[in-house]
Scaffold this active site. Structure first.
Site, mmCIF file in Angstrom:
data_model
loop_
_atom_site.group_PDB
_atom_site.id
_atom_site.type_symbol
_atom_site.label_atom_id
_atom_site.label_comp_id
_atom_site.label_asym_id
_atom_site.label_seq_id
_atom_site.Cartn_x
_atom_site.Cartn_y
_atom_site.Cartn_z
ATOM 1 N N GLY A 18 0.826 -1.207 0.000
ATOM 2 C CA GLY A 18 0.000 0.000 0.000
ATOM 3 C C GLY A 18 0.858 1.255 0.000
ATOM 4 O O GLY A 18 2.006 1.240 0.458
ATOM 5 N N SER B 136 -8.077 -1.656 -2.977
ATOM 6 C CA SER B 136 -7.188 -0.567 -2.568
ATOM 7 C C SER B 136 -8.008 0.535 -1.895
ATOM 8 O O SER B 136 -9.217 0.650 -2.122
ATOM 9 C CB SER B 136 -6.470 0.018 -3.787
ATOM 10 O OG SER B 136 -5.713 -0.961 -4.447
ATOM 11 N N ARG C 207 -7.798 -2.242 3.837
ATOM 12 C CA ARG C 207 -7.445 -1.049 4.606
ATOM 13 C C ARG C 207 -8.598 -0.707 5.536
ATOM 14 O O ARG C 207 -9.759 -0.815 5.166
ATOM 15 C CB ARG C 207 -7.168 0.150 3.665
ATOM 16 C CG ARG C 207 -5.857 0.053 2.896
ATOM 17 C CD ARG C 207 -4.646 0.220 3.813
ATOM 18 N NE ARG C 207 -3.386 0.022 3.112
ATOM 19 C CZ ARG C 207 -2.747 -1.130 3.035
ATOM 20 N NH1 ARG C 207 -3.237 -2.211 3.625
ATOM 21 N NH2 ARG C 207 -1.606 -1.222 2.385
ATOM 22 N N GLU D 96 -4.872 2.366 13.793
ATOM 23 C CA GLU D 96 -4.069 1.202 14.157
ATOM 24 C C GLU D 96 -2.937 1.664 15.064
ATOM 25 O O GLU D 96 -2.186 2.553 14.671
ATOM 26 C CB GLU D 96 -3.507 0.507 12.909
ATOM 27 C CG GLU D 96 -4.589 -0.162 12.073
ATOM 28 C CD GLU D 96 -4.037 -0.916 10.883
ATOM 29 O OE1 GLU D 96 -2.796 -0.929 10.680
ATOM 30 O OE2 GLU D 96 -4.830 -1.493 10.131
ATOM 31 N N HIS E 227 -3.226 -6.406 12.188
ATOM 32 C CA HIS E 227 -2.641 -6.158 10.854
ATOM 33 C C HIS E 227 -1.417 -7.050 10.621
ATOM 34 O O HIS E 227 -0.300 -6.585 10.442
ATOM 35 C CB HIS E 227 -2.256 -4.680 10.695
ATOM 36 C CG HIS E 227 -2.104 -4.265 9.264
ATOM 37 N ND1 HIS E 227 -2.262 -2.957 8.838
ATOM 38 C CD2 HIS E 227 -1.797 -4.969 8.140
ATOM 39 C CE1 HIS E 227 -2.056 -2.880 7.526
ATOM 40 N NE2 HIS E 227 -1.782 -4.097 7.085
#
Length: 335
Positions: free
Chosen positions: A92, A224, A252, A281, A300
């Protein structure tokens, strides 16, 4: 090409696996032998504080960063005109101010492909753990809730005969689909900007988003983060899902409106959700989602295998050195 012996200053925002550090120190990668790098690093497993990032990039020719590092105009200004290449150890790049970076003629390297398999595996594991209520089961064993075999206790949902919807059938989405089909999935729906030729390999049906949401027993988000997908999964989205449907996001965090997800889960609008990505996060320990038994949240860890992180680190280093040398980068972002 850079002249032999020219000293290039490099700043690394975190500890990274040794595979990358060996390349940067010249232990491997003979093709970069014309470069001499002065490497400085935020020597911690935790994110670099903003003040240290701004100090560390000063005068740097190259920057190695992670998804958690916001590289904006302030950072680019702090680095100054020497900065030629940014190499991010991620697939990303929404943490990079690409317009500013392009304006300054800075090249960008990233790490696609190498984490596809690991992320797909983790997504399938998260789907199964969520659908079959594995974290709840483990907790019941630990707290004494397991008394005897009961016909209706801890029942979940299986993949056999189900309809799975994948939002974003790119590299990772396709890898997820390939792993799910052998479980006996009856239909594989997908949506995105356009139909994909490779979808035929999994008998994928290209359908509008609303149809995917309303017909799927499992929904996997693998797209994305763009202006179009930000907040895509909101109250209206969840209201169209089956009450027995399971929602999985490994793309995401910002693709999901977490307040709306909480309402959908707590109100019985959908059966369960599994998240490997959140906003922010880390997710605060007092976040409402963490109070729900039907919500599984992971920190994650999609690409977290030893081999994958090592390959990511090596590719990040090779991208950086290629950019510093003014030659090809193995994975350069076109923007």
């Amino acid at each position: 090409m850079k002249a032999m012996g020219e000293l290039m200053k490099v700043f690394i925002t975190r500890r990274i696996p040794q595979e990358g550090m060996k390349i940067l120190s010249g232990a491997t990668g003979v093709q970069f032998s014309q470069l001499r790098c002065e490497v400085s690093q935020w020597d911690s497993d935790e994110p670099v504080p903003r003040t240290e990032l701004l100090r560390g990039v000063q005068g740097a020719h190259g920057l190695v960063c992670l998804l958690s590092d916001k590289i904006d105009a302030e950072v680019l200004d702090a680095a100054g005109p020497n900065l030629k290449v940014i190499s991010t150890m991620s697939v990303g790049f929404d943490h990079l101010a690409l317009d500013e970076i392009k304006k300054r003629g800075i090249r960008v390297g990233y790490t696609p492909d190498v984490l596809t398999d690991a992320t797909a595996e983790l997504t399938v594991a998260l789907l199964l753990a969520t659908a079959r209520r594995l974290p709840e089961g483990v907790e019941e064993v630990k707290n004494g809730g397991w008394s005897s075999w009961k016909p209706l206790w801890l029942c979940g949902y299986g993949l056999s005969g189900s309809t799975v919807g994948v939002i974003g059938l790119g590299r990772i989405g396709m890898a997820i689909a390939q792993r799910l089909v052998p479980f006996g999935v009856k239909r594989l729906l997908y949506t995105g900007r356009a139909a994909k030729a490779h979808a035929a390999e999994v008998n994928g049906e290209f359908v509008p988003l609303d149809q995917l949401v309303s017909e799927s027993d499992f929904i996997v988000v693998s797209c994305s983060l763009t202006p179009e997908t930000q907040g895509l999964c909101d109250k209206a989205f969840f209201s169209k899902m089956k009450k027995t449907a399971v929602f999985i996001n490994s793309s995401r965090g910002a693709v999901v409106n977490q307040e709306d997800l909480y309402e959908a889960l707590s109100g019985g609008q959908i059966a369960a959700a599994g998240l490997d990505v959140t906003t922010p996060e880390p997710l605060p320990t007092n976040h409402p989602l963490l109070t729900l038994k039907n919500c599984v949240v992971l920190p994650h860890i999609g690409s977290a295998t030893y081999s994958t992180r090592g390959v990511m680190s090596a590719l990040t280093a090779q991208n950086l050195l290629g950019g510093l040398q003014g030659s090809d980068m193995p994975s350069e972002l076109s923007f």
